[in-house]
Design a protein around this motif. Structure first.
Motif, PDB file in Angstrom:
ATOM      1  N   HIS A 420      -2.040  -2.034  58.069  1.00  0.00           N
ATOM      2  CA  HIS A 420      -2.824  -3.326  57.652  1.00  0.00           C
ATOM      3  C   HIS A 420      -1.994  -4.606  56.952  1.00  0.00           C
ATOM      4  CE1 HIS A 420      -6.892  -2.598  58.820  1.00  0.00           C
ATOM      5  NE2 HIS A 420      -6.906  -1.337  57.944  1.00  0.00           N
ATOM      6  N   GLU A 421      -0.598  -4.085  57.147  1.00  0.00           N
ATOM      7  CA  GLU A 421       0.189  -5.310  56.776  1.00  0.00           C
ATOM      8  C   GLU A 421       0.233  -6.498  57.636  1.00  0.00           C
ATOM      9  OE1 GLU A 421       1.805  -5.271  53.939  1.00  0.00           O
ATOM     10  OE2 GLU A 421       2.062  -3.206  53.135  1.00  0.00           O
ATOM     11  N   ARG A 422       0.183  -7.763  57.411  1.00  0.00           N
ATOM     12  CA  ARG A 422       0.531  -8.835  58.314  1.00  0.00           C
ATOM     13  C   ARG A 422       1.865  -9.498  58.449  1.00  0.00           C
ATOM     14  NH1 ARG A 422      -4.224 -12.615  58.553  1.00  0.00           N
ATOM     15  NH2 ARG A 422      -2.730 -14.188  58.633  1.00  0.00           N
ATOM     16  N   TYR A 423       2.150  -9.839  59.561  1.00  0.00           N
ATOM     17  CA  TYR A 423       3.336 -10.432  59.833  1.00  0.00           C
ATOM     18  C   TYR A 423       4.025 -11.464  58.961  1.00  0.00           C
ATOM     19  CZ  TYR A 423       7.446 -10.911  62.988  1.00  0.00           C
ATOM     20  OH  TYR A 423       8.778 -11.037  63.504  1.00  0.00           O
ATOM     21  N   GLY A 427      -0.734  -9.245  54.073  1.00  0.00           N
ATOM     22  CA  GLY A 427      -1.344  -7.991  54.361  1.00  0.00           C
ATOM     23  C   GLY A 427      -1.485  -7.138  52.945  1.00  0.00           C
ATOM     24  N   ARG A 442       3.342  -2.160  62.646  1.00  0.00           N
ATOM     25  CA  ARG A 442       3.393  -3.329  63.603  1.00  0.00           C
ATOM     26  C   ARG A 442       2.676  -3.178  64.755  1.00  0.00           C
ATOM     27  NH1 ARG A 442       9.068  -5.205  64.363  1.00  0.00           N
ATOM     28  NH2 ARG A 442       9.684  -3.408  63.384  1.00  0.00           N
ATOM     29  N   THR A 478       1.734 -14.627  62.737  1.00  0.00           N
ATOM     30  CA  THR A 478       1.194 -14.909  61.473  1.00  0.00           C
ATOM     31  C   THR A 478       0.323 -13.519  61.026  1.00  0.00           C
ATOM     32  OG1 THR A 478      -1.009 -15.696  62.539  1.00  0.00           O
ATOM     33  CG2 THR A 478       0.349 -17.319  61.731  1.00  0.00           C
ATOM     34  N   GLN A 479      -0.751 -13.267  61.702  1.00  0.00           N
ATOM     35  CA  GLN A 479      -1.161 -11.856  61.488  1.00  0.00           C
ATOM     36  C   GLN A 479      -0.570 -10.754  62.133  1.00  0.00           C
ATOM     37  OE1 GLN A 479      -5.426 -11.602  61.444  1.00  0.00           O
ATOM     38  NE2 GLN A 479      -5.708  -9.416  61.272  1.00  0.00           N
ATOM     39  N   TRP A 480      -0.084 -10.812  63.517  1.00  0.00           N
ATOM     40  CA  TRP A 480       0.612  -9.590  64.164  1.00  0.00           C
ATOM     41  C   TRP A 480       1.906  -9.928  64.609  1.00  0.00           C
ATOM     42  CZ3 TRP A 480      -4.529 -11.359  65.467  1.00  0.00           C
ATOM     43  CH2 TRP A 480      -5.635 -10.876  65.009  1.00  0.00           C
TER      44      TRP A 480
END
Length: 502
Positions: A420-423, A427, A442, A478-480
């Motif tokens: 659940h970390e974001r790029y 996250g 990732r 951004t998110q991925w």
């Protein structure tokens, strides 16, 4: 002490037999040579030989006592430290080489130097009438016989020490619960041991025979023309050459299959069990290869069964988690399929894909620690409830860390914690950014997001797949992870084009 006393008795018996052989061979070169000496001079020679043997025995006994002293002390008292037993264990393994040094050291020079020195002195003062070159021939003969004795002593000692090694290992297990081992150390390579052994077996009898011929000829060899000596040197050269080449060929014949099996064992040690040993040998090594391959087939079957059990175990855990919520049934399996598809497109190895699949199956395992009142709540979550939900990656890592063996779970921990970390670093739970996020985290993040968006929830209906793909495309970078998101998007669109074409 029974094992030690038997061991010492056998060493003494081996030594006595070898010494008797050496003395008989060396003494016969002198005493039975056609010297035509008066009986008085034979008495002098016998006296020289007796004195030299006494010196040899005195030196030999002192060195022998020093070599076996650590072993004697170990057996004389029960207990001691594990490191002390390990030291004695290694010392015992060194005894065959020490025996060779004992023969070629005090044994050889304790006999040779006094005998040669006294004989030369007796010739000088007129007590002996033998030629000086006889002393040289006899000295060479003693060296040759000592070498043959050392060879026999090496192999006899190698056999004799085995009960001692077994007793030391048994004592270590009994007292400390640990095995004694060389740890793969090679104290004397089999290549070196066999080369010298085969060479000495081939060359020494030839040299000994040549010396005995010189003794039997007496001084007549000085009257022989040069053609004889050319022939003799040629025969010796051929004999030595044959012994030299033969020793290397024989050594290679034995070492090659051992090395081949060793290489295959090294592959098995690191988990490579696909290819067995090649059946290239027609002697007893063929049976070893067949036995090794039979064992390897058994390992393969067991490994496949273990892998199936492990796969079932992971799938069962994932199914148990998904069964808590009928709306998320099959979620973990679908995420695993999507993640493996992304990993395959990214060029991950088969082993990495297997680990990725297992990680994806368990990525939400931490939700088992979230109460149903929070996890299955149909309405909007409070801030406190949302914070509890956000802890499931950390809980998942903690759950997997409790599973034994710990090293088996190690590859899955980073992906479970970081999915659940974001790029962009926004996250949870650690706020990692970009390539700081573990590889599996990732990849799973993309797969998890797509399935979550396209699955029905109590509070909403699942999105259309095209809409979910559009959101993934918008959130690249951004998110991925942009690379893995792009791989998944392209694969989805290619499949869609193929379906439309059909």
């Amino acid at each position: 002490m029974t094992v030690y006393n038997t061991f010492i008795s056998r060493l003494k018996l081996n030594y006595a037999a070898g010494t008797l052989l050496a003395i008989t061979a060396a003494g016969s070169l002198i005493l039975f040579a056609p010297l035509n000496l008066p009986s008085e001079e034979y008495y002098w020679l016998s006296g020289v030989l007796f004195f030299s043997i006494c010196v040899m025995f005195a030196l030999e006994w002192s060195v022998f006592t020093m070599q076996v002293k650590p072993i004697r002390n170990c057996f004389a008292k029960e207990g001691g430290s594990y490191s002390g037993l390990q030291t004695v264990y290694i010392r015992t393994h060194r005894l065959p080489v020490l025996a060779v040094k004992r023969i070629l050291g005090p044994h050889l020079f304790g006999l040779l130097l006094p005998a040669a020195g006294l004989t030369l002195w007796l010739i000088y003062i007129g007590k002996l009438s033998i030629p000086y070159y006889y002393v040289l021939l006899a000295s060479i003969g003693v060296i040759i016989v000592a070498g043959m004795h050392a060879l026999l002593e090496f192999y006899l000692t190698s056999y004799t020490i085995r009960p001692v090694l077994m007793e030391l290992s048994s004592r270590s297990l009994r007292l400390y619960g640990k095995e004694l081992s060389l740890g793969g150390r090679v104290l004397l390579s089999i290549r070196r041991k066999l080369r010298w052994s085969f060479f000495m077996i081939g060359a020494f009898p030839l040299l000994l025979f040549s010396l005995s011929v010189q003794f039997r000829m007496g001084g007549k060899w000085m009257d022989i023309d040069s053609s004889y000596w050319q022939w003799a040197v040629y025969i010796l050269a051929v004999g030595f050459g044959f012994a030299f080449i033969g020793s290397r060929l024989l050594t290679r014949e034995i070492v090659l299959p051992i090395q081949h099996l060793y290489e295959k064992m090294a592959e098995v040690k690191v988990g490579q069990i696909r290819s067995g040993a090649s059946d290239l040998f027609s002697d007893e090594f063929s049976r070893l290869v067949s036995g090794f391959n039979h064992m390897l087939r058994g390992i393969k079957v067991q490994a496949e069964r273990n892998n199936q059990l492990l796969e079932s175990y992971f799938a069962t855990l994932a199914a148990a988690l998904d069964a808590r919520d009928r709306y998320t049934a099959g979620h973990s399996l679908r995420v695993a399929e999507y993640a493996v598809e992304i990993g395959r497109l990214a060029g991950l190895s088969d082993e990495e894909l297997q680990d990725l699949r297992k990680t994806a199956l368990l990525h939400d395992i931490g939700k088992m620690g979230i109460p149903d009142s929070v996890l299955l709540k149909e309405g909007q979550l409070s801030d406190e409830e949302w914070e509890r939900i956000k802890q499931h990656p950390v809980l998942g890592e903690a759950i997997l860390k409790r599973i034994e063996p710990a090293d088996a779970m190690e590859p899955f921990l980073p992906g479970v914690r970081s999915h659940h970390e974001r790029y962009d670093g926004a996250g949870y739970p650690d706020g990692l950014k970009g390539d700081q996020i573990p590889l599996f985290g990732r990849i799973i993040a993309v797969a998890d997001a797509f399935d979550a968006m396209t699955s029905d929830r109590p509070y909403r209906k699942g999105l259309d797949e095209d809409k979910a793909i559009a959101i993934l495309e918008e959130g690249r970078g951004t998110q991925w992870d942009p690379y893995f998101a792009e791989l998944f998007i392209e694969a989805y669109r290619n499949k869609r084009v193929k379906k439309q074409a059909q």
